[in-house]
Design a protein around this motif. Structure first.
Motif, short mmCIF file in Angstrom:
data_model
loop_
_atom_site.label_atom_id
_atom_site.label_comp_id
_atom_site.label_asym_id
_atom_site.label_seq_id
_atom_site.Cartn_x
_atom_site.Cartn_y
_atom_site.Cartn_z
N LEU A 1 0.82 -1.20 0.00
CA LEU A 1 0.00 0.00 0.00
C LEU A 1 0.86 1.26 0.00
CD1 LEU A 1 -2.78 -1.11 2.51
CD2 LEU A 1 -2.57 -1.56 0.07
N LEU A 2 1.99 1.20 0.69
CA LEU A 2 2.93 2.32 0.69
C LEU A 2 3.46 2.57 -0.72
CD1 LEU A 2 4.68 4.39 2.26
CD2 LEU A 2 6.34 2.54 2.63
N ALA A 3 3.81 1.50 -1.42
CA ALA A 3 4.31 1.65 -2.79
C ALA A 3 3.24 2.25 -3.70
CB ALA A 3 4.77 0.29 -3.32
N GLU A 4 1.99 1.84 -3.53
CA GLU A 4 0.90 2.41 -4.32
C GLU A 4 0.76 3.91 -4.07
OE1 GLU A 4 -2.26 -1.34 -4.52
OE2 GLU A 4 -2.91 0.62 -3.83
N ALA A 5 0.81 4.30 -2.80
CA ALA A 5 0.65 5.71 -2.46
C ALA A 5 1.77 6.55 -3.04
CB ALA A 5 0.57 5.88 -0.95
N LYS A 6 2.99 6.03 -3.02
CA LYS A 6 4.14 6.77 -3.53
C LYS A 6 4.04 6.99 -5.04
CE LYS A 6 7.61 5.69 -0.02
NZ LYS A 6 8.92 5.02 0.26
N GLU A 7 3.37 6.09 -5.74
CA GLU A 7 3.19 6.26 -7.17
C GLU A 7 2.23 7.40 -7.50
OE1 GLU A 7 1.94 2.54 -8.77
OE2 GLU A 7 3.91 1.58 -8.55
N ALA A 8 1.32 7.71 -6.55
CA ALA A 8 0.29 8.72 -6.81
C ALA A 8 0.60 10.07 -6.16
CB ALA A 8 -1.06 8.21 -6.31
#
Length: 261
Positions: free
Chosen positions: A238-245
């Motif tokens: 979820l952290l990786a997803e947030a960093k992409e956005a």
């Protein structure tokens, strides 16, 4: 301002964390946002509960309010209270049904439920969409968000700094508006954006990691802190997803950690 995470496990306590609960120090004010399962014990590692100036509830699902019953016992039956809690009732800012909800949770039987009134040691104050109130020198503002019950995101301001807590919400403009320009957004990230069960997250319940990042970007916040990850999902994903956005600083909070606002 300073944020201390009492618990950050989504949907209930996990093996390494209580459920949702956050202690905020804002100047002389000490308040808690949500008191999910296990958080009252964690609070006592950081603050004597008698020193609280207020408790604020984003909504009334158990993983955000279950430990309120324990706080009732603490204020009613502690053998050495530092003051008379009936004369200094603790303010509780919450959705309108909180007095009935908490009385039902505290009462042990139908007969007791019919007569239970927790107003002896608590002063219940209903939240409203867009409403502002002063809490021991800090300013609290609430905004309705998209969840299956009455639910609010919460904004605290003090000394020119601002913290916004999403509570539980699906994607909604209300969170973006309340969080606009905030120094820190403490935002739920409950599930991955794509899973074996869906190609798009179910609406009106929670945010994915990607959606948390999208809301932070749309609001123009300075920093994003992710929380409310259930035990059955991977916070790093979820952290990786947030960093992409979101191209600003992003962290996954952990229990008992402190974060300067």
């Amino acid at each position: 301002m300073r944020l201390i995470v009492l618990g950050c496990s989504g949907s209930g306590p996990g093996p390494a964390s209580p459920a949702s609960g956050y202690l905020v120090e804002a100047g002389d004010a000490r308040l808690v946002m949500d008191l999910g399962n296990g958080t009252l014990g964690a609070l006592q590692r950081h603050l004597d509960p008698w020193e609280l100036d207020a408790v604020v509830f984003s909504h009334l699902h158990p993983d955000h309010c279950a430990d309120f019953s324990s706080l009732v016992v603490h204020r009613r039956y502690h053998p050495r209270p530092p003051f008379d809690p009936a004369k200094r009732r603790l303010p509780v800012y919450a959705p309108a049904e909180a007095p009935d909800r908490f009385a039902a949770a505290y009462a042990a039987s139908a007969a007791e439920r019919a007569t239970t009134d927790l107003g002896d040691v608590f002063a219940f104050l209903p939240l409203s969409d867009g409403g502002d109130t002063a809490v021991a020198g800090a300013v609290l503002r609430a905004g309705l968000v998209d969840h299956p019950c009455e639910a609010y995101a919460l904004r605290l301001e003090h000394g020119g700094r601002s913290l916004v807590y999403s509570g539980d919400t699906g994607p909604c403009e209300g969170l973006v508006e309340l969080a606009r320009g905030a120094d820190v957004l403490l935002c739920e990230a409950t599930w991955p954006h794509v899973t074996e069960w869906w190609a798009q997250p179910p609406p009106g319940v929670h945010l994915s990691g990607r959606q948390a990042g999208e809301h932070a970007a749309a609001a123009g916040v300075g920093r994003l802190l992710l929380t409310h990850v259930p035990a059955w999902f991977d916070g790093k994903q979820l952290l990786a997803e947030a960093k992409e956005a979101f191209d600003g600083p992003v962290e996954l909070v952990v229990p008992d950690a402190g974060y300067a606002i």
